[in-house]
Design a protein around this motif. Structure first.
Motif, PDB file in Angstrom:
ATOM      1  N   VAL A 245       0.836  -1.200   0.000  1.00  0.00           N
ATOM      2  CA  VAL A 245       0.000   0.000   0.000  1.00  0.00           C
ATOM      3  C   VAL A 245       0.870   1.250   0.000  1.00  0.00           C
ATOM      4  O   VAL A 245       1.710   1.442   0.885  1.00  0.00           O
ATOM      5  N   GLU A 246       0.661   2.104  -0.994  1.00  0.00           N
ATOM      6  CA  GLU A 246       1.434   3.338  -1.098  1.00  0.00           C
ATOM      7  C   GLU A 246       0.615   4.573  -0.748  1.00  0.00           C
ATOM      8  O   GLU A 246       1.168   5.626  -0.447  1.00  0.00           O
ATOM      9  N   VAL A 247      -0.706   4.456  -0.783  1.00  0.00           N
ATOM     10  CA  VAL A 247      -1.605   5.557  -0.422  1.00  0.00           C
ATOM     11  C   VAL A 247      -2.713   4.989   0.457  1.00  0.00           C
ATOM     12  O   VAL A 247      -3.316   3.966   0.121  1.00  0.00           O
ATOM     13  N   ILE A 248      -2.988   5.654   1.569  1.00  0.00           N
ATOM     14  CA  ILE A 248      -4.078   5.255   2.454  1.00  0.00           C
ATOM     15  C   ILE A 248      -5.179   6.303   2.367  1.00  0.00           C
ATOM     16  O   ILE A 248      -4.923   7.508   2.522  1.00  0.00           O
ATOM     17  N   ALA A 249      -6.401   5.835   2.102  1.00  0.00           N
ATOM     18  CA  ALA A 249      -7.562   6.730   2.028  1.00  0.00           C
ATOM     19  C   ALA A 249      -8.467   6.422   3.215  1.00  0.00           C
ATOM     20  O   ALA A 249      -9.320   5.527   3.149  1.00  0.00           O
ATOM     21  N   PRO A 250      -8.305   7.142   4.337  1.00  0.00           N
ATOM     22  CA  PRO A 250      -9.143   6.867   5.503  1.00  0.00           C
ATOM     23  C   PRO A 250     -10.569   7.367   5.290  1.00  0.00           C
ATOM     24  O   PRO A 250     -10.800   8.355   4.589  1.00  0.00           O
TER      25      PRO A 250
ATOM     26  N   GLY B  69       9.929   1.777  -1.239  1.00  0.00           N
ATOM     27  CA  GLY B  69      10.894   2.558  -0.465  1.00  0.00           C
ATOM     28  C   GLY B  69      10.527   4.014  -0.262  1.00  0.00           C
ATOM     29  O   GLY B  69      11.235   4.745   0.455  1.00  0.00           O
ATOM     30  N   HIS B  70       9.442   4.485  -0.848  1.00  0.00           N
ATOM     31  CA  HIS B  70       9.027   5.878  -0.691  1.00  0.00           C
ATOM     32  C   HIS B  70       8.170   6.045   0.564  1.00  0.00           C
ATOM     33  O   HIS B  70       7.765   5.063   1.194  1.00  0.00           O
ATOM     34  N   LYS B  71       7.881   7.274   0.894  1.00  0.00           N
ATOM     35  CA  LYS B  71       6.948   7.521   1.984  1.00  0.00           C
ATOM     36  C   LYS B  71       5.517   7.255   1.495  1.00  0.00           C
ATOM     37  O   LYS B  71       5.200   7.477   0.328  1.00  0.00           O
TER      38      LYS B  71
ATOM     39  N   ILE C   9       0.083  14.026  -7.917  1.00  0.00           N
ATOM     40  CA  ILE C   9       0.331  14.646  -6.612  1.00  0.00           C
ATOM     41  C   ILE C   9       0.896  13.640  -5.632  1.00  0.00           C
ATOM     42  O   ILE C   9       1.831  13.929  -4.878  1.00  0.00           O
ATOM     43  N   TYR C  10       0.342  12.444  -5.616  1.00  0.00           N
ATOM     44  CA  TYR C  10       0.871  11.384  -4.754  1.00  0.00           C
ATOM     45  C   TYR C  10       2.360  11.148  -5.044  1.00  0.00           C
ATOM     46  O   TYR C  10       3.186  11.066  -4.121  1.00  0.00           O
ATOM     47  N   ALA C  11       2.684  11.022  -6.318  1.00  0.00           N
ATOM     48  CA  ALA C  11       4.067  10.720  -6.716  1.00  0.00           C
ATOM     49  C   ALA C  11       5.004  11.829  -6.287  1.00  0.00           C
ATOM     50  O   ALA C  11       6.117  11.583  -5.793  1.00  0.00           O
ATOM     51  N   SER C  12       4.561  13.071  -6.453  1.00  0.00           N
ATOM     52  CA  SER C  12       5.380  14.207  -6.054  1.00  0.00           C
ATOM     53  C   SER C  12       5.637  14.224  -4.550  1.00  0.00           C
ATOM     54  O   SER C  12       6.747  14.482  -4.093  1.00  0.00           O
ATOM     55  N   LEU C  13       4.617  13.907  -3.768  1.00  0.00           N
ATOM     56  CA  LEU C  13       4.763  13.881  -2.321  1.00  0.00           C
ATOM     57  C   LEU C  13       5.640  12.720  -1.859  1.00  0.00           C
ATOM     58  O   LEU C  13       6.547  12.892  -1.038  1.00  0.00           O
ATOM     59  N   ALA C  14       5.378  11.545  -2.378  1.00  0.00           N
ATOM     60  CA  ALA C  14       6.058  10.332  -1.897  1.00  0.00           C
ATOM     61  C   ALA C  14       7.540  10.363  -2.169  1.00  0.00           C
ATOM     62  O   ALA C  14       8.343   9.811  -1.402  1.00  0.00           O
ATOM     63  N   GLN C  15       7.938  11.004  -3.242  1.00  0.00           N
ATOM     64  CA  GLN C  15       9.351  10.988  -3.622  1.00  0.00           C
ATOM     65  C   GLN C  15      10.118  12.164  -3.048  1.00  0.00           C
ATOM     66  O   GLN C  15      11.302  12.310  -3.309  1.00  0.00           O
TER      67      GLN C  15
END
Length: 351
Positions: free
Chosen positions: A7-12, A68-70, A345-351
């Protein structure tokens, strides 16, 4: 359950009851995963078909995903922002927090304080962005154009939902309540239908217990006008896409709206729209020479009656606006387009 390592993105989703935000998550997450975004949900009120993690998996967020990303924590409510901040700042988990704001009012001090601490903010419309005091990206909602599309045979589409195939149909879909302007639509149709025997109107949606008296009063108003057989309350339907396909004109009469997907759903079905100037409606509908519909002032019965009547009396305009509406939504408001923009946006944040 989905393996948290993937899981790379969590949508609560920290709300049990169905809401517009919950509906957004339900529709968007499958598309995001189909596009290769590894998004999982967390919380109640969601179908089991969605990728999901459990609360126990939060203890594994100190370890990054396989890439390995956030991870990105995509919050859409205050309590979800707060939970993300606790995980990131107090528990020191490697997370980036994204908040989507759909509010069209000044935020409270508490909300502003939370927003000030997240890593990025998305606004669902330019009008929403105007209420934010921080840098943000506008990502407008899209709809599933594989679900909402025009019928090959309009008469057959009307028959499929039990309506007269010989009549033109104006519709208003959504919860039956004053905020949604259902009374404005009913009063508009009471004014217009007596002089237009080829038209009928339908109200699709349910009234919750607290709004049952409101619906009863509307039904009585219709009966008093002698139009009970031409202004129909058809209730709530899971196959609402089939009901859109039966329409010739859609009216969105809301007095207030956060965003509002119904005009997009109608236009994707090649149905022109008369909508009030609330939510994102002015940003969704093209007016003027290339019109896909008309935007009128909120809570203005005279303007609604005039705009709807003008469409009802001009079949060529109705048809042309419907064709342009379909092209407009297909090009600019597919849910895939929304998902891809969020993915960037996800990719920009995670990296």
């Amino acid at each position: 359950m989905t393996d948290i390592a993937d899981v790379e993105v969590i949508a609560p989703n920290f709300k049990q009851r169905l809401s517009g935000v919950t509906s957004t998550i339900i529709q968007l997450v499958p598309v995001q995963n189909r596009l290769g975004q590894k998004v999982a949900t967390l919380g109640p009120g969601l179908p089991n078909s969605l990728p999901r993690i459990g609360y126990a998996d939060l203890l594994r967020l100190w370890k990054r995903p396989r890439n390995g990303h956030k991870r990105v924590w995509h919050a859409r409510r205050n309590n979800e922002m707060l939970a993300g901040l606790v995980l990131r700042d107090l528990l020191r988990m490697p997370l980036k927090i994204l908040f989507t704001s759909a509010s069209q009012r000044r935020h409270t001090r508490w909300t502003k304080a939370l927003i000030a601490r997240v890593d990025a903010v998305v606004a669902t419309s330019a009008r929403t962005a105007a209420y934010l005091d921080v840098e943000n990206s506008v990502v407008m909602h899209g709809i599933d154009t594989a679900r909402f599309f025009p019928p090959a045979d309009k008469a057959a589409a009307k028959q499929a939902v039990g309506l007269d195939p010989e009549r033109k149909i104006a519709g208003c879909f959504g919860r039956v309540r004053r905020q949604k302007g259902t009374d404005l639509f009913v009063d508009t149709m009471i004014a217009l239908l007596p002089g237009r025997p080829d038209w009928i109107a339908i109200v699709a949606g349910r009234a919750t217990a607290s709004h049952a008296a409101f619906e009863t009063e509307l039904r009585e108003r219709v009966a008093k006008a002698g139009l009970s057989d031409r202004i129909l309350f058809v209730g709530e339907h899971t196959n609402i896409n089939d009901w859109y396909r039966a329409l010739d004109l859609f009216v969105a009469p809301q007095r207030w709206e956060g965003f509002g997907l119904t005009p997009l759903e109608a236009m994707a079905t090649a149905v022109p729209v008369v909508a009030t100037d609330v939510g994102a409606f002015r940003e969704l509908i093209v007016t003027g020479e290339r019109e896909t519909g008309v935007v009128i002032p909120a809570d203005d019965l005279a303007a609604m009656t005039t705009a709807a009547g003008a469409f009802m009396d001009d079949p060529a305009r109705l048809s042309a606006a419907g064709a342009r509406a379909l092209a407009h939504v297909t090009e600019k408001f597919s849910i895939e387009r929304e998902a891809r923009r969020l993915g960037e946006i996800y990719a920009s944040l995670a990296q």
